[in-house]
Design an enzyme around this catalytic site. Structure first.
Site, PDB file in Angstrom:
ATOM      1  CD  GLU A  37      -2.412  -1.553   2.606  1.00  0.00           C
ATOM      2  OE1 GLU A  37      -2.153  -0.823   3.582  1.00  0.00           O
ATOM      3  OE2 GLU A  37      -3.077  -2.609   2.698  1.00  0.00           O
ATOM      4  CG  LEU A  66      -5.915   0.123   2.130  1.00  0.00           C
ATOM      5  CD1 LEU A  66      -6.615   1.424   2.374  1.00  0.00           C
ATOM      6  CD2 LEU A  66      -5.837  -0.725   3.334  1.00  0.00           C
ATOM      7  CB  ALA A  67      -6.969  -6.082   0.407  1.00  0.00           C
ATOM      8  CD  GLU A  68      -3.522  -4.565   5.288  1.00  0.00           C
ATOM      9  OE1 GLU A  68      -4.720  -4.914   5.234  1.00  0.00           O
ATOM     10  OE2 GLU A  68      -3.177  -3.381   5.397  1.00  0.00           O
ATOM     11  CG  HIS A 137       0.096   3.377  13.670  1.00  0.00           C
ATOM     12  ND1 HIS A 137      -1.223   3.265  14.019  1.00  0.00           N
ATOM     13  CD2 HIS A 137       0.100   3.838  12.390  1.00  0.00           C
ATOM     14  CE1 HIS A 137      -1.986   3.648  13.005  1.00  0.00           C
ATOM     15  NE2 HIS A 137      -1.211   3.992  12.012  1.00  0.00           N
TER      16      HIS A 137
HETATM   17  C1  LIG Z   1      -5.636  -2.984   7.869  1.00  0.00           C
HETATM   18  C2  LIG Z   1      -4.977  -1.655   7.672  1.00  0.00           C
HETATM   19  N1  LIG Z   1      -4.036  -1.514   6.721  1.00  0.00           N
HETATM   20  C3  LIG Z   1      -3.401  -0.332   6.544  1.00  0.00           C
HETATM   21  C4  LIG Z   1      -3.703   0.732   7.330  1.00  0.00           C
HETATM   22  C5  LIG Z   1      -2.968   2.064   7.161  1.00  0.00           C
HETATM   23  N2  LIG Z   1      -3.882   3.081   6.651  1.00  0.00           N
HETATM   24  C6  LIG Z   1      -4.530   3.922   7.470  1.00  0.00           C
HETATM   25  S1  LIG Z   1      -5.611   4.875   6.675  1.00  0.00           S
HETATM   26  C7  LIG Z   1      -5.227   4.225   5.176  1.00  0.00           C
HETATM   27  C8  LIG Z   1      -5.980   4.674   3.957  1.00  0.00           C
HETATM   28  C9  LIG Z   1      -7.466   4.517   4.144  1.00  0.00           C
HETATM   29  O1  LIG Z   1      -8.176   4.981   3.048  1.00  0.00           O
HETATM   30  P1  LIG Z   1      -9.759   5.002   3.028  1.00  0.00           P
HETATM   31  O2  LIG Z   1     -10.312   3.699   3.490  1.00  0.00           O
HETATM   32  O3  LIG Z   1     -10.174   5.451   1.688  1.00  0.00           O
HETATM   33  O4  LIG Z   1     -10.176   6.051   4.130  1.00  0.00           O
HETATM   34  P2  LIG Z   1      -9.752   7.571   4.269  1.00  0.00           P
HETATM   35  O5  LIG Z   1      -8.549   7.592   5.167  1.00  0.00           O
HETATM   36  O6  LIG Z   1      -9.473   8.103   2.912  1.00  0.00           O
HETATM   37  O7  LIG Z   1     -10.896   8.232   4.958  1.00  0.00           O
HETATM   38  C10 LIG Z   1      -4.228   3.261   5.330  1.00  0.00           C
HETATM   39  C11 LIG Z   1      -3.620   2.498   4.233  1.00  0.00           C
HETATM   40  C12 LIG Z   1      -4.697   0.553   8.322  1.00  0.00           C
HETATM   41  N3  LIG Z   1      -5.066   1.545   9.134  1.00  0.00           N
HETATM   42  N4  LIG Z   1      -5.313  -0.640   8.460  1.00  0.00           N
END
Ligand SMILES: Cc1ncc(C[n+]2csc(CCOP(=O)(O)OP(=O)(O)O)c2C)c(N)n1
Lengths: 332, 376
Positions: A37, A66-68, A137
């Site tokens: 990601e 976004l999908a581990e 984190h």
């Molecule tokens: C399972 C997971 N993977 C990665 C992250 C790191 N991370 C936090 S916010 C984010 C982006 C999220 O995007 P979206 O779902 O579109 O929501 P937005 O922040 O744009 O409101 C990422 C990759 C996380 N919080 N949880």
């Protein structure tokens, strides 16, 4: 006489050394690809992959959805297709959606294929505390992976190791969980680009001493060295060993050291119950019992969830807490 | 990344503040027409006041008072519309930037600040009536959609929906982002919701970006259509139009509460600022794109609309004052926030006594006392 063709060592922060290690592996084989990601245009939230997409293109440095679970699961399939994927998990606490793919699939498929399949997949995870972040984190999930047969688990603590261990992990025919101590990303060190100092799974004495053996991994190596320096000023000589490889563990240097010092302390950020410190201390007691003058002691994070950032300084062992254990070991 | 518009999009308020509804908005007009002046002004006030708060929180982070801040800047209309559509008995599951949703339900903004300051992993009690059934922020993306579905299942199993009494029937609304929509958890939550006909609304705020990754990487189809494939009636709304957001949420929640099963809403909006204060959006998106969305600002749109209806200068001045007051209050209270006791590390790890935790708590107390002795 030195070899005139050998490149001179360079100084890099650990994050750049990791980047340089990946770059070199990608140059050497076009089957190496990176996925995760935000690793492309952004270069990752810690900028470890910065510039690689610009140089190698979007098919070799893939910004994934976004999908581990999908990142690791598709890396397995890519490896079946002859690629060598290097996956980035954005933060330690976000590896768990991929837990099934890592522990129940990736770790077991070579075994299930009776050797007919190799899975050279690297999973990079920035891990550990000391960055004052919010929940999920700054965790230390290493035990889950070291507990799983089929995975190799390593954690470099210097720039040189970051550079070389990254390449060695990518070259490994087995899956490697590559734990990057994130609080150390910005710490600079000398990188010898000519040749690796050690194989991937060797432990290393980083400071000589005669009274107590202090073993640590990841960011805790720096704290251990701090403790050793403080101990010296109090007249105690502490030998510090960087584990480097969390699975398998290279016991040779540890046992040799314990046979000389007669005492050992293990320091880690992770909770202590059923942890690397527990395992290594049990093995040392089995194999070097007659050399020991004191029980092997463990210093660890508490057996609680990683606390809110304002308490991490209490939760994470510092040099004082390590010295307290060193003193206890010496008191026997 | 200005998405081409789906004909199914529901919008009633144009960017210039005029009422100009899309064809898909037709069925929702009666709901909007039934809104009073007070309701309309309430929507505006909610949005403008939270923006002032959001700006203050961002400043506090810049000054080192917070570890991190996820701004809601730009997404106010989707959040206000949906939260105002919920009834008191409904449960809300935010992700981590639904600040105004929490505020509307009664959560003290300081409770959110404390999370981002590193004082707590939770911050408020969803079961305390003053918090309006607002559940905790969830940082693992998509995880809360399963919790929401489970709670909604409990409502269905206990007959707490579909009784025909809208004053008592309950529903759940769960928030997540376009990035989170790629997670397996979200799909699994939708499958369970459809299978067990949960009283639940999946509220996706498509703010176009998941940190640096555009929504086109998450999905090749408009995201609302995913719900359809799972058997959940789904709708797309202009999330920068608070009236449309309110109306579609109102209908979806009413239907869910009435026992008709789950609904999904995709609110098309834009994250106008950085993902969090750690992020630098200039690395991955263009100023043109940001400007094109700035022209569709949800608050400005509503301001023009209210102006057109004759809202007074005094009203706007009052809203501004309220925003300033909230921001000032938050600043004062943030700086004065408590420090933690070290022993709190051990609190609530388990609900009943645990020997290992007790042992470590006692060890830490002795260890800390040894320093005090040494110092004296
Ligand atoms: C399972 C997971 N993977 C990665 C992250 C790191 N991370 C936090 S916010 C984010 C982006 C999220 O995007 P979206 O779902 O579109 O929501 P937005 O922040 O744009 O409101 C990422 C990759 C996380 N919080 N949880």
């Amino acid at each position: 006489m030195t070899d005139a063709a050998a490149p001179a060592p360079i100084t890099l922060p650990i994050s750049r050394a990791l980047n340089a290690g990946m770059r070199r592996a990608m140059e050497e084989s076009d089957r190496v690809l990176l996925m995760g990601e935000d690793i492309g245009r952004l270069g990752g939230v810690f900028r470890v992959t910065e510039g690689l997409q610009a140089d190698f293109g979007e098919r070799r440095v893939i910004d994934t959805p976004l999908a581990e679970s999908a990142i690791v699961g598709t890396a397995i399939g890519l490896a079946m297709g002859g690629f060598r994927p290097v996956c980035e998990i954005q933060f330690d606490g976000f590896v768990f959606p991929a837990f099934d793919q890592i522990t129940a699939q990736l770790a077991k498929l070579t075994y299930r294929h009776e050797g007919a399949l190799q899975l050279p997949v690297v999973i990079r995870i920035p891990y550990g505390g000391h960055i004052g972040a919010v929940e999920h984190h700054q965790e230390s999930p290493e035990t889950y992976f070291t507990h799983t047969p089929g995975l190799r688990v390593v954690s470099p603590s210097t720039a040189n190791d970051a550079y070389w261990m990254m390449q060695q992990a990518i070259a490994s025919p087995d899956p490697v969980i590559f734990l990057e101590p994130k609080s150390r990303y910005w710490v600079k060190g000398e990188v010898d680009v000519a040749a690796p100092a050690l194989p991937l799974h060797a432990s290393r004495i980083v400071r000589r001493g005669t009274d107590v053996t202090l073993v640590a991994h990841g960011a805790m190596v720096a704290t251990a060295l701090q403790a050793a320096a403080l101990a010296e000023s109090e007249g105690t000589s502490v030998e510090v060993i960087d584990l480097r490889s969390l699975s398998p563990v290279d016991y040779g240097p540890i046992l040799d050291s314990v046979r000389r010092t007669g005492r050992m302390v293990y320091a880690q950020e992770a909770p202590g119950f059923v942890s690397l410190g527990s395992e290594i201390s049990a093995t040392v007691m089995e194999r070097a019992f007659y050399s020991l003058e004191a029980p092997v002691l463990r210093v660890s994070g508490f057996n609680t969830p990683f606390p809110p950032a304002k308490l991490e300084g209490v939760y994470l062992p510092d040099a004082d807490r390590i010295l307290e254990a060193v003193d206890r070991a010496l008191a026997y | 990344m200005t998405p081409s518009e789906d004909p199914a999009l529901v919008r009633v308020l144009a960017a210039d503040g005029s009422l100009a509804h899309t064809a898909a908005a037709e069925p929702y007009l009666p709901i909007i027409e039934a809104l009073s002046d007070a309701d309309l002004e309430r929507f505006y006030r909610d949005m403008a006041v939270i923006r002032a708060f959001d700006q203050q929180a961002t400043n506090l982070q810049r000054q080192g008072q917070l570890a991190l801040w996820p701004p809601s800047f730009g997404q106010e209309a989707a959040q206000v519309g949906s939260a105002r559509a919920a009834r008191p008995q409904d449960h809300l599951f935010p992700s981590y930037r639904e600040h105004v949703v929490a505020r509307i339900r009664g959560v003290d903004m300081l409770d959110i600040i404390r999370v981002m300051r590193g004082l707590t992993h939770g911050g408020w009690n969803p079961f305390d009536p003053k918090n309006g059934n607002t559940h905790l922020y969830t940082l693992v993306l998509g995880a809360q959609t399963l919790h929401a579905t489970g709670l909604a299942m409990s409502m269905a199993f206990d007959g707490r929906c579909g009784t025909g009494d809208p004053e008592r029937d309950e529903a759940v609304i769960v928030y997540y982002g376009d990035g989170a929509s790629s997670q397996g958890d979200v799909h699994e939550a939708m499958v369970f919701a459809a299978s067990y006909r949960t009283p639940e609304v999946f509220f996706l705020q498509n703010n176009q970006w998941a940190i640096s990754v555009p929504v086109s990487t998450q999905s090749r189809t408009p995201l609302y259509r995913r719900g359809e494939g799972i058997g959940i009636p789904s709708i797309q709304v202009d999330g920068n139009d608070v009236l449309a957001s309110y109306a579609v949420s109102r209908v979806a929640l009413d239907e869910a509460r009435a026992g008709e099963g789950p609904r999904a809403i995709e609110a098309m909006t834009y994250r106008m600022g950085a993902h969090t204060t750690s992020d630098d959006p200039t690395k991955y998106r263009t100023a043109e794109e940001e400007q094109s969305w700035a022209l569709r600002d949800p608050i400005e749109r509503m301001r023009l609309f209210l102006r057109g209806r004759g809202a007074s200068d005094a009203f706007f001045a009052d809203v501004e004052a309220e925003g300033r007051a909230l921001a000032d209050d938050v600043r004062v209270r943030t700086v004065a926030l408590e420090t933690l006791q070290t022993a709190q590390i051990f609190d609530n790890v388990y609900a009943s006594p645990h020997p290992l935790v007790d042992e470590e708590r006692a060890w830490l107390a002795r260890y800390e006392a040894s320093f005090e002795e040494g110092a004296s």
